[in-house]
Design a protein around this motif. Structure first.
Motif: not given
Lengths: 246, 288
Positions: B206-230
């Protein structure tokens, strides 16, 4: 809130900048500027005039995409779709020398290295900064820092110059050099958007104006158009129109 | 002068390394300003030796008796102290407004490298904290190697998530809105971390699965960050705040905290006269 800054290939070929700001501000729900629309044509120098706090710098920040709370459309035309920003207060990297600033700017603009060296040397000579090329700008005087900003701007040969209060801190010789270079760039086809308080100089060099007061555009066009809007006679100066409208 | 045939800063990589070196140099100079290396060596060498001996003792001589009384929740709480401090430094500078912002490959290159650097530092800090707690986790909570590894992974990925959420809220909002938003957006993952640590400590899958989900979340947040304007001005402000965090910590005891600039008075917002009389003495009395 949204801003779209496009390099627009479908723009009128004579236009280098098209701005339509519905509203823009620094947050808190109250826009600082609203309903500001204008265009800059190739070779045109458009002056943004207005009293302190009117919204001139905010307009420039909105165009540059520096504000979060913006509802605007900004299109940059021209052959390369590039712009150069020359700020009111000199901004620089404390750990880079003058030459390194120019090097970095040219690399960012993707200028061929040989062309960069030639052009940079020419600019250094023109602005009398050759002796300071390997010095850190933190030790420069205000005027020297401003000259550095101008050199970085001119290095790029962009389609549009966005210049915020360029005359502050410049000595008469540097002002003259700046205006001459600006004239050369306009002859090349670059447009210039310049915010300034120096109305007598603006009257002499600007082709068109927009006047901003309390975040709104109160007049726009050539000096004749401004005179008509201000209800002033034909011989009225820009200062008199400014005095009447603000 | 050495003649060059190419740019000194050909790409974002060269510029990032220059900024990173300058950052390390400035942090080192702040550190040197408060300490003398000769004195530090007298503290550092015995300190390291003593700590190493104590740590070795925890593994071979058993835990101190007080550890039996420690509740299981203390360990995730201690890890949370490190996770909560996690932050993202993007190495954006005010000067970037001149030309770097227009060169997208430079800007996103620097930000991406800054993100990788920050996440590496978060990983190192959390691992160090985890290593310190490890004797307690293994001997007090009977964690196996797999369980400990999965728990470390969860802690690191949670550290990244909290850091990115805090960063995104901080650059998008100002004032009370930011504070108000930070409470649930950072509080919820921290609460989740504590609960997961307590409930599924012995469920590494379960801890590995949650960690994996968090990695995907972080990748998503980084993509949002790089696209952010203003957000450029807020990015610079946030970076500056983090850069001087160490300096401000050191200066806390030396100088008073600068007062925030206020544009309105707390009371009497319309500058009223308190007396009917406008005489000089009355006006002076009001001002005093």
């Amino acid at each position: 809130m949204a801003i779209s800054i496009d390099v627009n290939d479908e723009m009128d070929l004579n236009l280098v900048l098209e701005v339509s700001i519905e509203e823009a501000g620094y947050g808190g729900g109250i826009p600082c500027i609203s309903d500001i629309c204008f265009q800059v044509r190739k070779g045109e120098l458009l002056g943004i005039i207005g009293p302190n706090g009117a919204g001139k710098s905010t307009t420039i920040k909105a165009i540059l995409g520096l504000l979060k709370h913006v509802k605007a459309k900004v299109s940059i035309g021209g052959s390369s779709g590039t712009y150069a920003y020359i700020p009111e207060q000199p901004i620089f990297y404390e750990d880079l020398t003058l030459w390194e600033h120019l090097d970095l700017a040219a690399a960012a603009y993707e200028i061929a290295y040989e062309d960069f060296v030639e052009h940079a040397e020419e600019l250094l000579t023109r602005f009398g900064m050759s002796q300071s090329r390997d010095l850190l700008p933190a030790g420069f005087s205000k005027g020297m820092k401003q000259k550095m900003m101008l050199m970085i701007g001119f290095l790029a040969k962009p389609d549009i110059y966005i210049v915020d209060e360029p005359f502050i801190g410049l000595d008469p010789r540097a002002t003259k050099d700046f205006l001459r270079l600006l004239e050369e760039e306009r002859e090349r086809g670059a447009g210039v958007l310049m915010s300034t308080h120096v109305l007598d100089t603006a009257e002499k060099i600007c082709d068109t104006f927009i006047m901003i007061s309390d975040g709104k555009m109160v007049a726009q066009g050539t000096l004749e158009d401004i005179r008509i809007t201000a209800g002033q006679p034909e011989e009225a100066s820009l200062f008199e129109c400014f005095d009447r409208l603000m | 002068m050495k003649s060059r045939r190419d740019y000194q800063f050909r790409g974002a990589g060269a510029l990032f390394w220059r900024r990173l070196k300058e950052y390390f140099r400035s942090q080192a100079s702040v550190f040197r300003s408060i300490s003398d290396w000769t004195v530090w060596l007298y503290l550092l060498i015995p300190g390291v030796l003593l700590s190493a001996r104590l740590y070795y003792g925890l593994w071979v001589e058993g835990l101190p008796s007080f550890s039996e009384a420690l509740p299981a929740g203390i360990f995730p709480s201690l890890m949370l102290l490190i996770i909560y401090r996690a932050s993202i430094l993007l190495f954006v500078q005010e000067g970037d407004v001149l030309f770097i912002r227009m060169a997208k490959r430079f800007m996103s290159g620097i930000m991406l490298r800054g993100a990788i650097y920050s996440m590496t530092m978060i990983g190192i800090m959390i691992t160090l904290g985890f290593v310190v707690l490890l004797p307690f986790l293994v001997q007090r909570l009977d964690m196996s190697t797999v369980e400990a590894t999965s728990y470390l992974l969860l802690s690191i990925t949670m550290g990244w998530t909290v850091a990115w959420i805090r960063h995104l809220v901080s650059v998008n909002y100002i004032g009370w809105r930011r504070t108000l938003l930070l409470i649930p957006t950072v509080g919820a993952p921290c609460f989740l971390y504590t609960q997961v640590s307590l409930l599924w400590r012995a469920e590494p899958l379960w801890l590995f699965v949650i960690s994996l989900l968090l990695v995907f979340t972080v990748i998503l947040l980084i993509r949002v960050r790089l696209k952010m304007q203003g957000t450029f001005m807020n990015d610079v402000q946030e970076d500056n705040k983090l850069r001087i965090r160490f300096t401000s910590l050191i200066l806390t005891q030396a100088v008073d905290k600068p007062r925030a600039t206020r544009i309105k008075t707390w009371m009497f917002r319309t500058s009223p006269y308190l007396y009917r009389s406008r005489s000089a003495d009355r006006r002076l009395a009001v001002l005093l």
